[in-house]
Design a protein around this motif. Structure first.
Motif, PDB file in Angstrom:
ATOM      1  N   HIS A 106      -5.046   5.115   6.310  1.00 55.41           N
ATOM      2  CA  HIS A 106      -5.873   4.324   7.230  1.00 55.41           C
ATOM      3  C   HIS A 106      -5.043   3.205   7.858  1.00 55.41           C
ATOM      4  O   HIS A 106      -5.184   2.898   9.051  1.00 55.41           O
TER       5      HIS A 106
ATOM      6  N   GLN B 125      -7.486   7.059  -3.661  1.00 52.99           N
ATOM      7  CA  GLN B 125      -7.852   5.821  -2.981  1.00 52.99           C
ATOM      8  C   GLN B 125      -6.627   5.153  -2.362  1.00 52.99           C
ATOM      9  O   GLN B 125      -6.677   4.676  -1.220  1.00 52.99           O
TER      10      GLN B 125
ATOM     11  N   LYS C  70       0.807  -1.213   0.000  1.00 51.57           N
ATOM     12  CA  LYS C  70       0.000   0.000   0.000  1.00 51.57           C
ATOM     13  C   LYS C  70       0.845   1.271   0.000  1.00 51.57           C
ATOM     14  O   LYS C  70       0.500   2.256  -0.651  1.00 51.57           O
TER      15      LYS C  70
ATOM     16  N   ASP D 234      -5.542   7.194   0.707  1.00 53.57           N
ATOM     17  CA  ASP D 234      -6.481   7.021   1.823  1.00 53.57           C
ATOM     18  C   ASP D 234      -6.295   5.654   2.497  1.00 53.57           C
ATOM     19  O   ASP D 234      -6.307   5.550   3.731  1.00 53.57           O
ATOM     20  N   GLU D 235      -6.117   4.616   1.692  1.00 53.79           N
ATOM     21  CA  GLU D 235      -5.913   3.277   2.256  1.00 53.79           C
ATOM     22  C   GLU D 235      -4.595   3.201   3.018  1.00 53.79           C
ATOM     23  O   GLU D 235      -4.509   2.573   4.079  1.00 53.79           O
TER      24      GLU D 235
END
Length: 208
Positions: free
Chosen positions: A110, A103, A45, A106-107
Motif C-alpha cells: 500500500h 499484514q 515497513k 499488505d502495508e
C-alpha cells in the motif's frame, strides 16, 4: 643464524580471513520478536515485510530477493500460502504466510504501490530488485541492532530459524524436508545438525 624473510606483498588474502565460516545458527524466538518489534517501532515497513517473509518462507537469500509481487499478492493482497521455484534445485516449495507477515506485506505494498510483475522488494533507486548483497547487509544490520554479533549470523540464519523450531517441537523430519525443499532426508538431517542425542530424545517420547 636464520635470515628473516620480508613478508610478501601483493598476496591475496583468503575471502574468509577473519570471518566465522560454517553453518550459521538459527535465531531464537526472542531474537525474532526483538527484531520485529524494533522494525515496527522504527516504521521500517519494507524491512519488516522482508524479515517476516524470510522467516516464514524458509527460502535461501537469492530466492527471497527474487520473490515477485504476484508470487505472494497476485490480486493486490497477500495470500495465505505461496509457491516459489527454488533456483538451486529447480524444485517448487510451498510455504505459509502468517497473519503478521501478510499484514506487513499488505502495508508495504500500500505504501509503495508495487504491482504484479515487479520484484516484491525494490533495490536502490527502485530499479530492479534487491540484490543478495543488499539483503545480506540488511540482515547483519538487524542482527547488530539487538546486540547480537553479526559475524555469527547471516541470511541462512533466517532460513533455518522456523525449520529448526518446527523440528524441535514436532520431531517431524519429513515435514521439515518438504518445507525446506530438500530432495533427500539426509540433507535435512545435516542441515538441522541433528545428533544421536536428539534422535534418542525423540525416541524416548514415543511409547509402544
Amino acid at each position: 643464524m636464520e635470515q628473516e624473510h620480508a613478508p610478501k606483498t601483493g598476496t591475496r588474502l583468503p575471502w574468509n580471513k577473519g570471518k566465522l565460516v560454517g553453518a550459521k545458527p538459527p535465531l531464537r524466538p526472542s531474537h525474532v520478536w526483538s527484531i520485529r518489534t524494533k522494525l515496527q517501532i522504527e516504521g521500517k515497513k519494507r524491512d519488516l515485510a522482508l524479515f517476516n517473509l524470510a522467516i516464514d518462507s524458509k527460502l535461501r537469500g537469492y530466492d527471497v530477493v527474487a520473490v515477485r509481487v504476484d508470487d505472494v499478492a497476485p490480486s493486490g493482497y497477500s495470500v495465505d500460502r505461496a509457491t516459489i521455484r527454488q533456483k538451486k534445485t529447480g524444485r517448487p516449495v510451498r510455504f505459509e504466510l502468517t497473519d503478521q507477515t501478510r499484514q506487513a506485506i499488505d502495508e508495504y505494498l500500500h505504501l509503495t504501490g508495487r504491482k504484479t510483475g515487479q520484484f516484491l522488494f525494490a533495490g536502490r533507486g527502485d530499479r530492479g530488485g534487491l540484490t543478495t548483497r543488499q539483503y545480506a547487509r540488511l540482515v547483519l544490520g538487524w542482527i547488530a541492532s539487538i546486540g547480537l554479533d553479526p559475524a555469527k549470523f547471516g541470511t541462512h540464519s533466517l532460513r533455518r530459524t522456523k525449520a529448526v523450531l518446527i523440528y524441535r517441537r514436532t520431531g517431524n523430519l519429513r515435514a521439515v524436508q518438504l518445507l525446506l525443499g530438500h530432495s533427500k532426508i539426509e540433507s535435512t538431517v545435516r542441515y538441522l545438525g541433528i545428533e544421536v542425542d536428539d534422535a534418542i530424545e525423540i525416541a524416548e517420547k514415543i511409547d509402544i
